[in-house]
Design a protein around this motif. Structure first.
Motif, PDB file in Angstrom:
ATOM      1  N   LYS A 290      71.271 -10.530  12.439  1.00 53.59           N
ATOM      2  CA  LYS A 290      70.812 -10.834  13.803  1.00 53.59           C
ATOM      3  C   LYS A 290      72.008 -11.000  14.728  1.00 53.59           C
ATOM      4  CE  LYS A 290      68.271 -13.020  16.999  1.00 53.59           C
ATOM      5  NZ  LYS A 290      68.648 -14.377  17.299  1.00 53.59           N
ATOM      6  N   ILE A 291      71.851 -10.562  15.970  1.00 52.07           N
ATOM      7  CA  ILE A 291      72.941 -10.718  16.937  1.00 52.07           C
ATOM      8  C   ILE A 291      72.364 -11.063  18.308  1.00 52.07           C
ATOM      9  CG2 ILE A 291      73.060  -8.201  17.202  1.00 52.07           C
ATOM     10  CD1 ILE A 291      76.116  -8.548  17.590  1.00 52.07           C
ATOM     11  N   ASP A 292      73.035 -11.962  19.013  1.00 57.13           N
ATOM     12  CA  ASP A 292      72.648 -12.348  20.379  1.00 57.13           C
ATOM     13  C   ASP A 292      73.848 -12.152  21.288  1.00 57.13           C
ATOM     14  OD1 ASP A 292      69.861 -13.830  20.386  1.00 57.13           O
ATOM     15  OD2 ASP A 292      70.906 -14.350  18.528  1.00 57.13           O
ATOM     16  N   TRP A 293      73.571 -11.708  22.510  1.00 58.18           N
ATOM     17  CA  TRP A 293      74.669 -11.496  23.454  1.00 58.18           C
ATOM     18  C   TRP A 293      74.454 -12.273  24.744  1.00 58.18           C
ATOM     19  CZ3 TRP A 293      72.090  -7.292  21.151  1.00 58.18           C
ATOM     20  CH2 TRP A 293      72.842  -6.522  20.253  1.00 58.18           C
ATOM     21  N   ALA A 294      75.564 -12.716  25.301  1.00 59.73           N
ATOM     22  CA  ALA A 294      75.600 -13.129  26.707  1.00 59.73           C
ATOM     23  C   ALA A 294      76.158 -11.912  27.443  1.00 59.73           C
ATOM     24  CB  ALA A 294      76.528 -14.321  26.884  1.00 59.73           C
ATOM     25  N   LEU A 295      75.483 -11.496  28.519  1.00 60.12           N
ATOM     26  CA  LEU A 295      75.853 -10.248  29.199  1.00 60.12           C
ATOM     27  C   LEU A 295      76.133 -10.492  30.688  1.00 60.12           C
ATOM     28  CD1 LEU A 295      73.000  -7.944  27.760  1.00 60.12           C
ATOM     29  CD2 LEU A 295      75.330  -8.184  26.878  1.00 60.12           C
ATOM     30  N   SER A 296      77.001  -9.642  31.230  1.00 60.41           N
ATOM     31  CA  SER A 296      77.316  -9.770  32.657  1.00 60.41           C
ATOM     32  C   SER A 296      76.236  -9.134  33.526  1.00 60.41           C
ATOM     33  CB  SER A 296      78.661  -9.111  32.969  1.00 60.41           C
ATOM     34  OG  SER A 296      78.595  -7.744  32.613  1.00 60.41           O
ATOM     35  N   GLU A 297      75.439  -8.226  32.911  1.00 60.57           N
ATOM     36  CA  GLU A 297      74.337  -7.579  33.638  1.00 60.57           C
ATOM     37  C   GLU A 297      73.290  -7.141  32.616  1.00 60.57           C
ATOM     38  OE1 GLU A 297      75.581  -3.215  34.573  1.00 60.57           O
ATOM     39  OE2 GLU A 297      77.327  -4.482  35.015  1.00 60.57           O
ATOM     40  N   PRO A 298      72.104  -6.717  33.077  1.00 66.75           N
ATOM     41  CA  PRO A 298      71.094  -6.286  32.098  1.00 66.75           C
ATOM     42  C   PRO A 298      71.608  -5.094  31.293  1.00 66.75           C
ATOM     43  CG  PRO A 298      70.158  -6.374  34.326  1.00 66.75           C
ATOM     44  CD  PRO A 298      71.631  -6.574  34.469  1.00 66.75           C
ATOM     45  N   ILE A 299      71.058  -4.852  30.132  1.00 67.74           N
ATOM     46  CA  ILE A 299      71.472  -3.687  29.326  1.00 67.74           C
ATOM     47  C   ILE A 299      71.246  -2.429  30.180  1.00 67.74           C
ATOM     48  CG2 ILE A 299      71.106  -2.379  27.198  1.00 67.74           C
ATOM     49  CD1 ILE A 299      69.969  -4.877  25.905  1.00 67.74           C
ATOM     50  N   PRO A 300      72.290  -1.605  30.374  1.00 65.36           N
ATOM     51  CA  PRO A 300      72.151  -0.458  31.299  1.00 65.36           C
ATOM     52  C   PRO A 300      71.458   0.744  30.654  1.00 65.36           C
ATOM     53  CG  PRO A 300      74.403  -0.612  30.476  1.00 65.36           C
ATOM     54  CD  PRO A 300      73.667  -1.764  29.856  1.00 65.36           C
ATOM     55  N   PHE A 301      70.199   0.551  30.255  1.00 68.88           N
ATOM     56  CA  PHE A 301      69.470   1.649  29.633  1.00 68.88           C
ATOM     57  C   PHE A 301      69.390   2.839  30.582  1.00 68.88           C
ATOM     58  CE2 PHE A 301      67.558  -1.831  27.059  1.00 68.88           C
ATOM     59  CZ  PHE A 301      67.817  -1.309  25.796  1.00 68.88           C
ATOM     60  N   LYS A 302      69.536   4.049  30.017  1.00 68.05           N
ATOM     61  CA  LYS A 302      69.413   5.262  30.831  1.00 68.05           C
ATOM     62  C   LYS A 302      67.991   5.357  31.383  1.00 68.05           C
ATOM     63  CE  LYS A 302      71.462   7.947  27.391  1.00 68.05           C
ATOM     64  NZ  LYS A 302      71.737   9.171  26.659  1.00 68.05           N
ATOM     65  N   SER A 303      67.033   4.933  30.583  1.00 66.97           N
ATOM     66  CA  SER A 303      65.631   5.128  30.967  1.00 66.97           C
ATOM     67  C   SER A 303      65.069   3.903  31.678  1.00 66.97           C
ATOM     68  CB  SER A 303      64.819   5.426  29.702  1.00 66.97           C
ATOM     69  OG  SER A 303      63.521   4.942  29.829  1.00 66.97           O
ATOM     70  N   GLU A 304      64.378   4.172  32.788  1.00 70.21           N
ATOM     71  CA  GLU A 304      63.749   3.114  33.581  1.00 70.21           C
ATOM     72  C   GLU A 304      62.704   2.356  32.744  1.00 70.21           C
ATOM     73  OE1 GLU A 304      63.939   1.854  36.572  1.00 70.21           O
ATOM     74  OE2 GLU A 304      61.948   0.945  36.837  1.00 70.21           O
ATOM     75  N   LYS A 305      61.983   3.119  31.878  1.00 73.33           N
ATOM     76  CA  LYS A 305      60.942   2.471  31.061  1.00 73.33           C
ATOM     77  C   LYS A 305      61.566   1.403  30.156  1.00 73.33           C
ATOM     78  CE  LYS A 305      57.981   6.518  30.962  1.00 73.33           C
ATOM     79  NZ  LYS A 305      57.704   7.747  30.198  1.00 73.33           N
ATOM     80  N   CYS A 306      62.747   1.682  29.631  1.00 74.85           N
ATOM     81  CA  CYS A 306      63.421   0.688  28.780  1.00 74.85           C
ATOM     82  C   CYS A 306      63.862  -0.517  29.608  1.00 74.85           C
ATOM     83  CB  CYS A 306      64.639   1.296  28.088  1.00 74.85           C
ATOM     84  SG  CYS A 306      64.229   2.507  26.848  1.00 74.85           S
ATOM     85  N   ARG A 307      64.252  -0.264  30.830  1.00 74.72           N
ATOM     86  CA  ARG A 307      64.727  -1.388  31.664  1.00 74.72           C
ATOM     87  C   ARG A 307      63.579  -2.333  32.016  1.00 74.72           C
ATOM     88  NH1 ARG A 307      67.889   2.868  33.998  1.00 74.72           N
ATOM     89  NH2 ARG A 307      66.584   2.971  35.872  1.00 74.72           N
ATOM     90  N   THR A 308      62.327  -1.821  31.964  1.00 73.08           N
ATOM     91  CA  THR A 308      61.188  -2.689  32.318  1.00 73.08           C
ATOM     92  C   THR A 308      60.419  -3.155  31.076  1.00 73.08           C
ATOM     93  OG1 THR A 308      59.907  -0.685  32.706  1.00 73.08           O
ATOM     94  CG2 THR A 308      60.851  -1.744  34.646  1.00 73.08           C
TER      95      THR A 308
END
Ligand SMILES: Cc1cc2nc3c(=O)[nH]c(=O)nc-3n(C[C@H](O)[C@H](O)[C@H](O)COP(=O)(O)OP(=O)(O)OC[C@H]3O[C@@H](n4cnc5c(N)ncnc54)[C@H](O)[C@@H]3O)c2cc1C
Length: 478
Positions: A290-308
């Motif tokens: 298992k892995i957890d991240w603190a991120l500076s921005e949302p994961i920059p998925f190429k696909s809009e569907k993944c971003r939502t």
């Protein structure tokens, strides 16, 4: 000496609390003894990386928490629970940057599937329509179903392997990978008999309830359960490791929210040799890294569907997912593993400091593995979201030993309380008409090592507590 409590529950996971609430609601006096300093078992939220970043250490997306026939009737909203529903329940990206999305709306979902449109409707249409007829029997021990025809229709589709079912129904590799994404939650090789059942139940629950999560962290689900339990008069004792049942106050019934291996180590239980032997033969499944991240921005998925989407399944072809899930049962991990990713902060700003984000992911690994697979996981995400690695501010990693230290129920990193193959699906921990009972008439098992198995649904706790009512408090039952 009169008993101090009617029933004592050992372990404060979602099943332990479901059992405790059900008994307390029925007028019994109960107490929960928990070894950890925080309640919730595999459903807890902690700042694992940096201050202000809230991570779900175990479970993160709780469709069964909302769909559970027991939990859905509790007044948890009055005790602080708020569900968040991302627009897309789960998404499945492909190498070319496009993806498929599972929406609650079945018809919107099939619009993406081209030549597999009708096949998907055929597979899921009646299941979604009949859900209320079969859900209670699905989340119960083996018994004669209330609606036999609806249940049989489900059973015929659920019994084959995910591989057989998807090859039979779908023509397109993308649709097959999309179905594998939810079927692979089973932690089984996808050519295993009945591995299709996980894909069917989880995807149908998405079309029925979406895949929501609690605002503020999965731990808030436990908080609301506990708040309700304590409002009914229930008591909780933290930092209380139970090694010997004789150390507990007297009670008529003891319900163990533990897995067989741990129960066998509890002293003072009046178990026959045969029962001990059967518990010893209980099988544990693959573990997780298992892995957890603190991120500076949302994961920059190429696909809009993944971003939502709240959940993203990574595995770019059906072959990649099949290979990944087969290999772990042969003792190794694929270089391109099937990855489960959850992202909460794009929909729930309370998870991270302003403008910042969190993400959660795991892969299946051989039980007990201590290897660090973080690079493989990050490489897989990068394929769907170029630039992801540059957004990482900090990470927390947990191998199977870390997980077991966090919660002793996660034996060898197994998150389902035991393997969920056909031999241990409805008949866990042993084959019995009453899997919650033990040869000691005071002692019951209420964890995910009993039907219906892994997941935050509380139904193992509910059924175990119903058995306690039947055996000891028939006259009280409301
Ligand atoms: C990494 C991970 C991701 C997951 N993701 C999801 C998800 O997204 N959605 C989902 O529905 N499910 C998910 N799950 C599975 C889900 O969390 C479990 O199936 C569920 O928590 C099982 O609940 P339980 O009450 O049976 O046991 P647990 O939650 O394991 O609780 C058992 C409790 O018993 C306590 N205990 C153990 N031994 C003793 C003792 N001797 N004395 C006193 N107390 C003791 C433990 O400390 C623990 O609090 C995930 C699990 C993990 C680990």
């Amino acid at each position: 000496m009169p008993n101090k409590y009617d029933a004592i529950i050992i372990g404060s996971g979602s099943n332990g609390l479901a059992a405790a609430i059900n008994l307390q609601k029925k007028g019994l006096s109960t107490a929960v003894f928990e070894q950890a300093s925080t309640p919730g078992g595999a459903t807890r939220t902690q700042e694992l990386t940096l201050p202000g970043f809230k991570h779900d250490v175990g479970s993160a997306i709780l469709p069964l928490g909302l769909a559970s026939p027991f939990f859905r009737n509790l007044p948890l909203k009055d005790h602080g629970l708020e569900w968040i529903h991302p627009e897309v329940a789960y998404a499945h990206p492909f190498e070319d940057g496009t993806s498929y999305a599972c929406y609650k709306d079945l018809f919107k979902t099939v619009e993406q599937l081209g030549e597999d449109r009708e096949a998907y409707l055929k597979l899921f249409g009646s299941l979604v329509k009949d859900w209320e007829k079969i859900d209670e029997d699905l989340m119960a021990p083996l018994r004669f179903p209330k609606y036999p025809i609806a249940f049989m229709k489900f059973g015929l589709k659920a019994l084959p392997s995910a591989r057989l079912l998807s090859n039979y129904f779908f023509k397109n590799d993308r649709t097959k990978a999309f179905f594998y994404g939810s079927a692979a939650h089973s932690t089984l090789p996808l050519n295993n008999i009945a591995s299709a059942s996980f894909g069917l139940v989880l995807s149908a629950s998405a079309h029925k309830y979406n895949w929501p999560f609690p605002k503020g962290g999965a731990g808030n689900f436990i908080k609301s359960l506990l708040d309700y339990y304590q409002s009914l008069g229930g008591e909780l004792f933290l930092n209380s490791m139970v090694n010997d049942i004789r150390d507990l106050p007297n009670a008529y019934a003891f319900l163990f929210d533990l897995t067989p291996r741990q129960i066998l180590n509890i002293k003072g239980l009046n178990f026959s040799d045969l029962y001990r032997k059967r518990l010893k033969a209980y099988k544990y499944g693959a573990g997780v890294f298992k892995i957890d991240w603190a991120l500076s921005e949302p994961i920059p998925f190429k696909s809009e569907k993944c971003r939502t989407a709240g959940t993203i399944h990574l595995g770019f072809t059906p072959g990649e997912i099949e290979n990944s899930e087969r290999r772990i049962h042969r003792g190794s991990v694929s270089k391109t593993p099937y990855v489960l990713v959850a992202q909460h902060s794009p929909f729930d700003p309370t998870r991270a400091p302003e403008g910042k984000h969190t993400a959660w992911a795991y892969i299946h690994v051989p039980n007990g593995s201590v290897e660090d697979h973080s690079a493989l996981i990050e490489d897989q995400i990068e394929r769907a979201a170029p630039g992801f690695k540059d957004t990482i501010l900090a990470r927390s990693k947990m191998n199977t030993h870390d997980l077991e230290r966090f919660n002793p129920n996660l034996v060898g990193g197994d998150i389902n309380g035991g393997k969920q193959d056909i031999t241990q699906m409805f008949t866990r921990p042993i084959i019995s008409t009453s899997p919650y009972s033990t040869p000691d008439p005071r002692v019951y098992i209420c964890s995910s090592s009993t039907p219906p198995g892994g997941g935050v649904h509380g139904m193992s706790g509910f059924h175990a507590s119903e058995k306690v009512m039947k055996d000891h408090f028939k006259d009280l039952k409301k």
